[in-house]
Design a protein around this motif. Sequence first.
Motif, PDB file in Angstrom:
ATOM      1  N   SER A  24      73.776  49.255  16.886  1.00 20.68           N
ATOM      2  CA  SER A  24      72.630  50.108  17.202  1.00 20.68           C
ATOM      3  C   SER A  24      72.425  51.199  16.148  1.00 20.68           C
ATOM      4  O   SER A  24      71.342  51.786  16.071  1.00 20.68           O
ATOM      5  N   LEU A  25      73.431  51.474  15.330  1.00 20.82           N
ATOM      6  CA  LEU A  25      73.315  52.497  14.294  1.00 20.82           C
ATOM      7  C   LEU A  25      72.746  51.960  12.988  1.00 20.82           C
ATOM      8  O   LEU A  25      72.344  52.730  12.116  1.00 20.82           O
ATOM      9  N   VAL A  26      72.717  50.643  12.830  1.00 21.93           N
ATOM     10  CA  VAL A  26      72.248  50.028  11.586  1.00 21.93           C
ATOM     11  C   VAL A  26      70.728  49.994  11.593  1.00 21.93           C
ATOM     12  O   VAL A  26      70.107  49.600  12.584  1.00 21.93           O
ATOM     13  N   ALA A  27      70.118  50.375  10.482  1.00 17.06           N
ATOM     14  CA  ALA A  27      68.661  50.390  10.376  1.00 17.06           C
ATOM     15  C   ALA A  27      68.114  48.966  10.353  1.00 17.06           C
ATOM     16  O   ALA A  27      68.762  48.057   9.828  1.00 17.06           O
ATOM     17  N   PRO A  28      66.924  48.741  10.902  1.00 15.36           N
ATOM     18  CA  PRO A  28      66.337  47.402  10.863  1.00 15.36           C
ATOM     19  C   PRO A  28      65.997  47.011   9.428  1.00 15.36           C
ATOM     20  O   PRO A  28      65.806  47.881   8.568  1.00 15.36           O
ATOM     21  N   PRO A  29      65.917  45.714   9.150  1.00 18.35           N
ATOM     22  CA  PRO A  29      65.602  45.290   7.787  1.00 18.35           C
ATOM     23  C   PRO A  29      64.236  45.814   7.348  1.00 18.35           C
ATOM     24  O   PRO A  29      63.315  45.919   8.150  1.00 18.35           O
TER      25      PRO A  29
END
Length: 67
Positions: A24-29
């Motif tokens: 959930s912390l990773v930014a979307p592509p």
Amino acid sequence: MRPLPDGTTHLRFTELELLRRVASLVAPPQANLTRFHGAFAPGAQLQPFSLPQAGGRAEAARGGPRA
């Protein structure tokens, strides 16, 4: 480590719970992570005066565009 308001000092997750929280912390592509404000914002009225433009002073100082 500072305790949480309820006094909890440690959290224990299963592998799947941990991966869900980290994912959930990773930014979307293709998400733009840089935000510009003020004169560098996309809709700023001062932007033409603050950013270099093609065919600007640099070419005039060299004696015009090179062929």
